[in-house]
Design an enzyme around this catalytic site. Structure first.
Site, PDB file in Angstrom:
ATOM      1  N   HIS A  20     -35.263  38.872 -40.024  1.00  0.00           N
ATOM      2  CA  HIS A  20     -36.573  38.214 -40.149  1.00  0.00           C
ATOM      3  C   HIS A  20     -37.659  39.094 -40.782  1.00  0.00           C
ATOM      4  O   HIS A  20     -38.843  38.788 -40.673  1.00  0.00           O
ATOM      5  CB  HIS A  20     -37.085  37.750 -38.773  1.00  0.00           C
ATOM      6  CG  HIS A  20     -36.366  36.570 -38.214  1.00  0.00           C
ATOM      7  ND1 HIS A  20     -35.107  36.661 -37.680  1.00  0.00           N
ATOM      8  CD2 HIS A  20     -36.736  35.270 -38.084  1.00  0.00           C
ATOM      9  CE1 HIS A  20     -34.720  35.465 -37.242  1.00  0.00           C
ATOM     10  NE2 HIS A  20     -35.681  34.603 -37.483  1.00  0.00           N
ATOM     11  N   ASP A  27     -33.795  36.852 -47.324  1.00  0.00           N
ATOM     12  CA  ASP A  27     -33.989  36.911 -45.883  1.00  0.00           C
ATOM     13  C   ASP A  27     -33.360  35.685 -45.230  1.00  0.00           C
ATOM     14  O   ASP A  27     -33.284  34.609 -45.844  1.00  0.00           O
ATOM     15  CB  ASP A  27     -35.486  36.942 -45.563  1.00  0.00           C
ATOM     16  CG  ASP A  27     -35.779  37.321 -44.125  1.00  0.00           C
ATOM     17  OD1 ASP A  27     -35.708  38.515 -43.808  1.00  0.00           O
ATOM     18  OD2 ASP A  27     -36.083  36.422 -43.313  1.00  0.00           O
ATOM     19  N   HIS A  60     -34.577  33.901 -42.926  1.00  0.00           N
ATOM     20  CA  HIS A  60     -35.566  32.881 -42.561  1.00  0.00           C
ATOM     21  C   HIS A  60     -36.638  32.800 -43.639  1.00  0.00           C
ATOM     22  O   HIS A  60     -37.520  33.642 -43.704  1.00  0.00           O
ATOM     23  CB  HIS A  60     -36.209  33.212 -41.216  1.00  0.00           C
ATOM     24  CG  HIS A  60     -36.893  32.042 -40.576  1.00  0.00           C
ATOM     25  ND1 HIS A  60     -37.784  31.223 -41.250  1.00  0.00           N
ATOM     26  CD2 HIS A  60     -36.820  31.542 -39.321  1.00  0.00           C
ATOM     27  CE1 HIS A  60     -38.229  30.289 -40.428  1.00  0.00           C
ATOM     28  NE2 HIS A  60     -37.653  30.457 -39.254  1.00  0.00           N
ATOM     29  N   HIS A 109     -30.733  24.970 -40.326  1.00  0.00           N
ATOM     30  CA  HIS A 109     -31.908  25.182 -39.477  1.00  0.00           C
ATOM     31  C   HIS A 109     -33.117  24.492 -40.092  1.00  0.00           C
ATOM     32  O   HIS A 109     -33.519  24.769 -41.228  1.00  0.00           O
ATOM     33  CB  HIS A 109     -32.149  26.689 -39.356  1.00  0.00           C
ATOM     34  CG  HIS A 109     -33.205  27.087 -38.394  1.00  0.00           C
ATOM     35  ND1 HIS A 109     -34.550  27.065 -38.711  1.00  0.00           N
ATOM     36  CD2 HIS A 109     -33.137  27.514 -37.109  1.00  0.00           C
ATOM     37  CE1 HIS A 109     -35.254  27.482 -37.674  1.00  0.00           C
ATOM     38  NE2 HIS A 109     -34.420  27.765 -36.683  1.00  0.00           N
ATOM     39  N   GLU A 159     -30.832  24.532 -34.001  1.00  0.00           N
ATOM     40  CA  GLU A 159     -32.160  23.964 -34.312  1.00  0.00           C
ATOM     41  C   GLU A 159     -32.112  23.264 -35.670  1.00  0.00           C
ATOM     42  O   GLU A 159     -33.014  23.390 -36.488  1.00  0.00           O
ATOM     43  CB  GLU A 159     -33.221  25.061 -34.311  1.00  0.00           C
ATOM     44  CG  GLU A 159     -33.315  25.825 -32.995  1.00  0.00           C
ATOM     45  CD  GLU A 159     -34.353  26.926 -33.028  1.00  0.00           C
ATOM     46  OE1 GLU A 159     -34.516  27.585 -34.080  1.00  0.00           O
ATOM     47  OE2 GLU A 159     -35.019  27.143 -32.002  1.00  0.00           O
ATOM     48  N   GLU A 193     -38.219  20.339 -33.510  1.00  0.00           N
ATOM     49  CA  GLU A 193     -39.091  21.466 -33.177  1.00  0.00           C
ATOM     50  C   GLU A 193     -40.498  21.269 -33.759  1.00  0.00           C
ATOM     51  O   GLU A 193     -40.653  20.792 -34.883  1.00  0.00           O
ATOM     52  CB  GLU A 193     -38.477  22.761 -33.717  1.00  0.00           C
ATOM     53  CG  GLU A 193     -39.277  24.006 -33.388  1.00  0.00           C
ATOM     54  CD  GLU A 193     -38.636  25.268 -33.946  1.00  0.00           C
ATOM     55  OE1 GLU A 193     -39.371  26.257 -34.121  1.00  0.00           O
ATOM     56  OE2 GLU A 193     -37.412  25.269 -34.204  1.00  0.00           O
ATOM     57  N   CYS A 250     -43.039  30.919 -31.473  1.00  0.00           N
ATOM     58  CA  CYS A 250     -43.402  30.598 -32.855  1.00  0.00           C
ATOM     59  C   CYS A 250     -44.300  29.377 -32.948  1.00  0.00           C
ATOM     60  O   CYS A 250     -45.164  29.288 -33.835  1.00  0.00           O
ATOM     61  CB  CYS A 250     -42.150  30.402 -33.695  1.00  0.00           C
ATOM     62  SG  CYS A 250     -40.979  29.201 -33.022  1.00  0.00           S
ATOM     63  N   CYS A 251     -44.118  28.406 -32.028  1.00  0.00           N
ATOM     64  CA  CYS A 251     -44.833  27.132 -32.165  1.00  0.00           C
ATOM     65  C   CYS A 251     -46.322  27.199 -31.821  1.00  0.00           C
ATOM     66  O   CYS A 251     -47.141  26.662 -32.580  1.00  0.00           O
ATOM     67  CB  CYS A 251     -44.147  26.053 -31.330  1.00  0.00           C
ATOM     68  SG  CYS A 251     -42.467  25.648 -31.874  1.00  0.00           S
TER      69      CYS A 251
END
Length: 640
Positions: free
Chosen positions: A148, A196, A198, A258, A310, A326, A404-405
Site C-alpha cells: 500500500h 501498487d 491498491h 476488490h 471485498e 463498502e 479507511c471509511c
C-alpha cells in the site's frame, strides 16, 4: 507572505486543465453554497462532530503517533495497518475543504500541526510511510501487492493539493512534490514494470500535475494505468483479479476484483484519458461503467457483492444480507462517475452520483456524524449474528481497526458542493439539487427546494450577463412526467433554456415524487420476485421498529398494486418522509410474546395494529436505518 484564497476561487478535488478534453468544467468550491436542507444538515454534522472526533480517533488509534515516531518525536512500535498514514491524509484533506467553506482557524491550526509532523517524518529522498519506516526497518516496496505504499502516497498528494488550494499554504505541497519526485525517480519506463496493489496514486498524480504543471506526474500516472493488467501481481505470486491486474485497463469490458481498488483505478484512468485526450481509453471506461451499472451495482448504488475480497462478484451476483457494498466503494464510485461526467457531459453519470450519494454513501454514517458502517448490506435478518467487527449486526461503530471509511466520508462531505454544478462556454449545468446558491458562468442563482422530500426546485436569477446564456437542469431518469416552467421535459437528460436572463427571473422545475415500486431483475437470484420502494432519489427500507405488531421484517410481504401514503415526519430520524402501503405477514404473529425490537421513538410512524396476516408496511429512507440501534431491515420485499 501566504495569502488565503477566497472560497469562491478554490478548485475542488478534480480540476481538469484548460487543455484537457473535458466537456464540462467544475465550479469553484465556494461558488456553490448549500445553506439548508438534508445536505446542509449532514454537512454540519460532519463539520461539528465527524472531523473533530476524527482527529481524536486518529490520536487514540495510534495513526498520529506513528508519524511522531517516524519523525523522531516519540519512541515505540508502529500501530495499526500498514496503510495507517492514509487515514491521516484523508482527514487532512477533509479539514482543508472544510476550512475553505468555513474559515475555521482552529481547523487550520490543527491541520498545520499535523502537516508539520508529516514533514518531519519524511526521508531525505522524499519517501514517507511511517509504518514501513518503523516496522519494516526501512525496507521499502518489499510487498507490492499488499504494501500500500503508493496508496498511502496518493492520499498524501490529494491532501496536499486540497491544502494549497484551500489555504494557500504550501507546507504539505512541498512534502508531496518531494514524494512525487521520488516516485518518478523510482518507478516508470526506466525501471522494472511495477504497480501498487491498491490504486489511488493515479488520481493523485494527475491532480498534482494539474496543480503544479509538472508533466512527469501525469506521465507516471499514465504509466501506472497502462502497466496494470499485464501480470505484475502474478509475478509476485498473487492471483491478479483481486488487484484489477488481469486485463489491461483499455481492454477490460467490466469491473472485477476488490471494489474500491477497481473504482479508484478507473477514476484515475478517467483523469489520464481526460488530460491526454485518449478517446480509446475513455470509451473503454464507459463500457466498464455501463457493465457495472447494469449487473454489478446494488439499487442503493452500493458496489461490491462479496465479503470475500471485498469484491465485485459475477454479473447479477448481488446478495442482500451478505452484500458488502463498502462505504469507500460508494465514494470511489462517485469519484469515477464525476470524472466521467466532466469528460462526457452525459446525464447518466450525474444520475449515478445522485443514487450513490443519497443511498450507498449516506448510509455509511450516523445522523450524529460519529458512528459508521464499513459494510452496507440491503438486509439484516432477525437474530443476525455479528461474526466480525464490520458486521452491521453490531450496529454502527465509532471507529474501525481498518478505519479507511470514516475519514473518507469526511472528505466527501467537505467537498460535496463541488459536485453540484458545472459550466461550459454555453452556460451552467445543475446536476444535483440542494437549497442554496450557485455563482458560475456569469450567472448568480438562488436555489430553493426541499429536495429530496419535495420535487419542486425554484431557481431565481440574481445576476446575469447581458447576452444569452444557457441554463441546463438535469432531469433524473426516474422523473418521468417532469416539467420545467410547466412544459414537459425528457427524463434522463438535461432540460436546457437559453436566453438573456434578467434579475428576478424565476424558473420552476417540478419532479414527480410519487413512490414507485421497482421490480428486481430476474437474473438476481437473491431477490427474484421482490420489489423495492423508491421515492425521488431515495431507496426505502423496512426497519423493524416501524412495523406494527410482532411480525418480523423477514416475514413481511407487499401487496402488488397497493396504494402509497406519504407523510413527512420532521420528528423522526432527523426529519424524513415515510411511505406506508399495504402488506401481509407470511406467518401469523405470536399472540402474547412481545416484540424483541420495540420502537425507540415513543411516537411510531405507524399507528395501526396487525390483524391476522394483514399489516401496514412503513418504509423509511435506507440511509437512515440503524440510527435507533441495530435491528432487522430489508430493502427488497417479496410480493404477497
Amino acid at each position: 507572505m501566504t495569502t488565503t484564497p477566497s472560497a469562491a476561487t478554490v478548485d475542488g478535488p478534480a480540476s481538469p486543465t484548460s487543455q484537457a478534453r473535458a466537456r464540462l468544467r467544475p465550479v469553484s468550491l465556494g461558488d456553490v453554497r448549500i445553506t439548508s436542507g438534508l445536505w446542509h444538515e449532514r454537512g454540519e454534522a460532519n463539520r461539528l462532530a465527524s472531523i473533530p472526533n476524527g482527529l481524536q480517533r486518529l490520536h487514540e488509534a495510534g495513526n498520529l503517533r506513528n508519524l511522531d515516531i517516524a519523525a523522531g518525536l516519540a519512541q515505540g512500535e508502529a500501530e495499526g495497518p500498514v496503510f495507517a498514514d492514509s487515514d491521516v491524509y484523508k482527514w487532512l484533506e477533509a479539514a482543508a475543504w472544510e476550512y475553505a467553506r468555513t474559515g475555521d482557524e482552529k481547523l487550520l491550526a490543527d491541520q498545520l500541526s499535523v502537516t508539520e509532523t508529516v514533514a518531519r517524518a519524511q526521508a531525505e529522498d522524499g519517501y514517507i510511510d511511517s509504518v514501513v519506516q518503523i516496522r519494516e526497518n526501512g525496507q521499502r516496496y518489499r510487498d507490492r501487492p499488499h504494501g500500500h505504499e503508493h496508496y498511502v502516497a496518493g492520499h498524501l498528494l490529494q491532501a496536499a493539493v486540497a491544502q494549497v488550494r484551500c489555504t494557500g499554504r504550501r507546507d504539505l505541497l512541498e512534502v508531496a512534490i518531494r514524494l512525487a519526485d521520488h516516485l518518478v525517480a523510482t518507478f516508470g519506463p526506466h525501471a522494472p514494470a511495477d504497480v501498487d496493489g491498491h490504486p489511488v496514486v493515479e488520481m493523485a498524480l494527475v491532480e498534482l500535475f494539474r496543480e503544479t504543471g509538472t508533466q512527469a506526474y501525469l506521465d507516471l500516472a499514465q504509466y501506472f494505468v497502462e502497466t496494470r493488467g499485464h501480470g505484475v501481481m502474478a509475478s509476485y505470486g498473487r492471483e491478479p483479479t483481486y488487484f484489477s491486474d488481469r486485463v489491461p485497463v483499455r481492454e477490460a469490458t467490466t469491473v472485477e476484483g476488490h471494489a474500491v481498488r477497481a473504482v479508484y483505478l478507473a477514476a484515475g484512468a478517467a483523469d489520464v484519458a481526460t488530460e491526454t485526450g485518449d478517446a480509446e481509453l475513455l470509451s473503454a471506461l464507459a463500457t466498464q461503467y455501463a457493465s457495472m451499472e447494469r449487473g454489478k451495482q446494488y439499487i442503493t448504488g452500493g458496489l461490491g457483492a462479496r465479503w470475500d475480497g471485498e469484491a465485485f462478484g459475477d454479473p447479477f451476483e448481488l446478495p442482500t444480507d451478505h452484500g458488502y457494498a463498502e462505504t469507500c466503494a460508494a465514494i470511489g464510485g462517485v469519484q469515477w462517475a464525476w470524472r466521467m461526467l466532466l469528460a462526457t457531459g452525459e446525464a447518466r453519470y450525474a444520475d449515478q452520483i445522485e443514487r450513490m450519494l443519497f443511498n450507498g454513501f449516506l448510509a455509511g454514517v450516523s445522523l450524529s456524524g460519529t458512528e459508521y458502517f464499513y459494510v452496507n448490506p440491503l438486509q439484516l435478518r432477525v437474530d443476525a449474528h455479528a461474526e466480525s467487527e464490520r458486521s452491521p449486526a453490531n450496529g454502527r461503530r465509532g471507529w474501525f481497526a481498518c478505519a479507511c471509511c470514516p475519514p473518507n466520508i469526511m472528505r466527501m462531505f467537505s467537498s460535496l458542493s463541488a459536485h453540484v454544478a458545472t459550466t461550459t462556454d454555453d452556460g451552467v449545468q445543475i446536476h444535483q439539487y440542494a437549497n442554496g446558491s450557485i455563482a458560475a458562468g456569469g450567472l448568480r442563482l438562488d436555489v430553493e427546494t426541499a429536495y429530496p422530500w419535495d420535487g419542486r426546485v425554484e431557481v431565481t436569477v440574481r445576476e446575469a450577463p447581458s447576452t444569452p446564456v444557457e441554463l441546463a437542469f438535469r432531469i433524473p431518469a426516474w422523473a418521468g412526467g417532469a416539467t420545467l416552467d410547466g412544459e414537459p421535459v425528457e427524463a434522463g437528460d438535461y432540460a436546457r433554456i437559453s436566453r438573456t436572463f434578467g434579475e428576478g427571473d424565476r424558473l420552476v422545475l417540478d419532479l414527480p415524487m410519487q413512490p414507485r415500486l421497482t421490480q428486481a431483475d430476474e437474473r438476481v437470484d437473491a431477490v427474484r420476485g421482490c420489489v423495492t420502494i423508491e421515492r425521488g432519489p431515495l431507496v426505502y427500507a423496512l426497519e423493524q421498529s416501524d412495523q406494527a405488531g410482532d411480525a418480523p421484517v423477514d416475514d413481511l410481504r407487499i401487496v402488488p398494486g397497493a396504494v402509497f401514503e406519504v407523510e413527512h415526519r420532521p420528528d423522526l430520524l432527523g426529519g424524513v418522509s415515510v411511505v406506508r402501503t399495504t402488506g401481509r405477514s407470511a406467518s401469523p404473529p405470536p399472540s402474547a410474546a412481545p416484540s424483541p425490537y420495540p420502537a425507540v421513538d415513543t411516537t411510531s410512524p405507524n399507528g395501526r395494529t396487525a390483524s391476522g396476516g394483514d399489516v401496514t408496511l412503513v418504509a423509511i429512507p435506507y440511509y437512515a436505518w440503524a440510527n435507533r440501534g441495530p435491528q432487522p431491515m430489508r430493502v427488497w420485499i417479496p410480493t404477497a
